[in-house]
Design an enzyme around this catalytic site. Structure first.
Site, PDB file in Angstrom:
ATOM      1  N   HIS A 117      11.318  28.283   1.500  1.00  0.00           N
ATOM      2  CA  HIS A 117      11.677  28.229  -0.106  1.00  0.00           C
ATOM      3  C   HIS A 117      11.096  29.283  -0.677  1.00  0.00           C
ATOM      4  CE1 HIS A 117      12.224  25.090  -3.269  1.00  0.00           C
ATOM      5  NE2 HIS A 117      11.873  26.242  -4.058  1.00  0.00           N
ATOM      6  N   GLU A 162      18.519  26.877  -1.451  1.00  0.00           N
ATOM      7  CA  GLU A 162      19.133  27.815  -2.226  1.00  0.00           C
ATOM      8  C   GLU A 162      19.277  29.380  -2.005  1.00  0.00           C
ATOM      9  OE1 GLU A 162      17.568  27.519  -6.244  1.00  0.00           O
ATOM     10  OE2 GLU A 162      18.045  25.278  -6.660  1.00  0.00           O
ATOM     11  N   GLU A 373      16.914  18.257  -5.712  1.00  0.00           N
ATOM     12  CA  GLU A 373      16.011  18.751  -6.977  1.00  0.00           C
ATOM     13  C   GLU A 373      16.969  18.388  -8.229  1.00  0.00           C
ATOM     14  OE1 GLU A 373      14.840  22.515  -7.596  1.00  0.00           O
ATOM     15  OE2 GLU A 373      14.165  22.751  -5.460  1.00  0.00           O
ATOM     16  N   TRP A 428       8.763  30.088 -11.093  1.00  0.00           N
ATOM     17  CA  TRP A 428       9.124  31.440 -10.678  1.00  0.00           C
ATOM     18  C   TRP A 428       9.364  32.373 -11.703  1.00  0.00           C
ATOM     19  CZ3 TRP A 428       8.169  31.477  -5.452  1.00  0.00           C
ATOM     20  CH2 TRP A 428       8.475  30.365  -4.799  1.00  0.00           C
ATOM     21  N   LYS A 434       5.989  26.850 -18.466  1.00  0.00           N
ATOM     22  CA  LYS A 434       7.209  26.037 -18.387  1.00  0.00           C
ATOM     23  C   LYS A 434       6.913  24.953 -17.492  1.00  0.00           C
ATOM     24  CE  LYS A 434      12.286  26.453 -17.115  1.00  0.00           C
ATOM     25  NZ  LYS A 434      13.124  27.701 -16.879  1.00  0.00           N
ATOM     26  N   TYR A 436       7.529  21.338 -15.178  1.00  0.00           N
ATOM     27  CA  TYR A 436       8.674  20.358 -14.709  1.00  0.00           C
ATOM     28  C   TYR A 436       7.900  19.031 -14.430  1.00  0.00           C
ATOM     29  CZ  TYR A 436      12.388  23.945 -14.510  1.00  0.00           C
ATOM     30  OH  TYR A 436      13.428  24.647 -14.764  1.00  0.00           O
TER      31      TYR A 436
END
Ligand code: BGP
Length: 468
Positions: A117, A162, A373, A428, A434, A436
């Site tokens: 990841h 990803e 996700e 990132w 930010k 989550y």
């Protein structure tokens, strides 16, 4: 392997939550170095301590279990297992993940483990990162070390998180290391090598006769055309290969997408890195399932004029910039004025969950899908007790979940959902502002965990939908 129950859980990634960046023999990874040294680390944050999961994993897993979650998606830090990327194994790294896996199982939580990841060992970055085919081989060796050490207990694996978005940010946007901008030659080469490394790992997993399933995680790139698009077929072909088929066709059908060469040509990219000798590897390395990270759609139209340009917003509320791209001779992002956007300029469009799942069924039949996700990033201010009320996250994630369940009712083989993220962690480039998490991490106060309103909402939702 059979996982009979619908999986309801949450997700994290090693660099974003573990911390302990230089403890117990871990090697440096590219993000350690980038965040310590690069002026492009615009918020001056790093993952040195992050959410301190390395020392607090039990508390986090206890919270998952108390929150009715029956699965946890996390990633292994390659440089913790093999500090130089290839060669000697770090026994302390193996020990740490053994402890995490065993504690999950003790608590009735199915681990879903991602091998890569974003956090490339720095020694691998030094030899060119994923631009170098040898890194795909080193990844393959590392994957086998993980299968051998953890495969008796881990039954759901993902090779790479990803590949498309990682290659895009690292070689097109230029916000992730090694920070190339609009370098499509490198983008495609890196993406190809990521798919190759993934296929090699999957092939070995099967040849070793492991008991479990293995797949790849893709950022949901379902393409939607602006209705005013003139060259509909051409724009769809290009954007589909760029955002979606390069990963999904290769992983699920075991072959590179039809017409890839035409699209590479349009993108002015020389395809010298494609090797026919790899084609049987793609065939044998087909994924058992696909993990989809669902945040947004790719809304595109004909390329208009001007030069190639990338729009990205890592500043949040300080910038009006929207997320998107204009690629000469290919296509460009269309900006739909009627769709909500978050403060980082990304569309908030829950219906894309339904659309991407229906597209999966249409294109790849009964393929097994997990939503690996889905979540909502926002700024947050706690009340006097440190509690966070996050109705916006609850509303948005609730809409996404409803669309997932609708697609499931209509026959899509989706068998799990992971909220991003288990707790607050490093985002990132955006740093820690930010958020989550459904559990607050009080970064200024010994990283204390405080479940948010959304944690309790999710707990009740799982209780109500446990047996779907
Ligand atoms: C996905 C990544 C995650 C996570 C998430 C949110 O692309 O797999 O690691 O970070 O996006 O993105 P961001 O933190 O950039 O807002």
């Amino acid at each position: 392997m059979s996982v009979n129950k619908f999986l309801w859980g949450s997700a994290t990634a090693a660099y974003q939550c573990e911390g302990a960046w230089n403890e117990d023999g871990k090697g440096l990874n590219e993000w350690d170095v980038f965040n310590h040294e690069s002026p492009l680390n615009i918020h001056n944050e790093d993952g040195d301590v992050a959410s301190d999961f390395y020392h607090r994993y039990k508390e986090d897993i206890d919270l998952m279990a108390d929150g009715n979650q029956n699965t946890y998606r996390f990633s292994i830090s390659w440089a913790r297992i093999i500090p130089q990327g290839s060669g000697a194994i770090n026994p302390k790294g193996i020990e740490f993940y053994n402890k995490v896996i065993n504690y999950c199982l003790e608590k009735g939580i199915t681990p879903n483990v991602t091998l890569f990841h974003y956090d490339l060992p720095n020694e691998m970055a030094k030899i060119g990162g994923w631009e170098n085919r040898e890194v795909a081989d080193a990844f393959h060796e590392y994957a086998k070390v993980c299968f051998k050490n953890f495969g008796d207990r881990v039954k759901i694996w993902s090779t790479i998180n990803e590949p498309r978005y990682y290659a895009y940010c690292s070689y097109v946007v230029g916000n992730y290391p090694p920070n190339y901008k609009a370098d499509f030659g490198r983008f495609w080469k890196v993406l190809y090598h990521l798919m190759l490394g993934s296929a090699k790992a999957i092939q070995s997993y099967k040849e070793l006769g492991m008991d479990g399933i293995i797949g790849i995680v893709h950022d949901n790139g379902n393409v939607e055309l602006d209705p005013d698009t003139k060259e509909k077929e051409l724009v769809r072909l290009r954007a589909d290969i760029f955002y979606s088929r390069m990963v999904l066709d290769t992983a699920l059908l075991g072959k590179l997408p039809d017409k890839l060469n035409e699209v590479l040509k349009d993108n002015s990219v020389d395809a010298f890195f494609l090797h026919e000798e790899d084609f049987p590897v793609f065939q044998k390395g087909r994924a058992d399932y696909v993990g989809l990270n669902v945040y947004n759609r790719q809304y595109v139209t004909d390329y208009s004029q001007g030069k190639t340009e990338v729009f990205h917003n890592n500043v949040g509320k300080g910038s009006a910039s929207k997320e998107g791209i204009r690629i000469k001779n290919m296509f460009e992002t269309s900006f739909d004025p009627n769709t909500r956007r978050n403060l980082w300029g990304r569309e908030v469009y829950p219906k894309c969950m339904y659309d991407c799942l229906m597209e999966m069924k249409e294109r790849y039949g009964n393929v097994l899908v997990y939503i690996t996700e889905n979540g909502h990033g926002q700024y947050e201010t706690p009340d006097n007790n440190g509690y966070i009320k996050d109705p916006e996250r609850i509303k948005i994630c609730g809409e996404f979940i409803d669309y997932m369940l609708k697609a499931r009712e209509e026959g899509v083989n989706v068998q799990g959902y992971y909220l991003w993220s288990t707790m607050d962690l490093y985002s990132w480039i955006n740093g820690y502002e930010k958020k989550y998490g459904i559990v607050r991490v009080d970064f200024k106060n010994n990283n204390r965990r405080i479940p948010k309103e959304s944690y309790y909402w999710y707990k009740d939702l799982i209780a109500a939908k446990r047996d779907i």
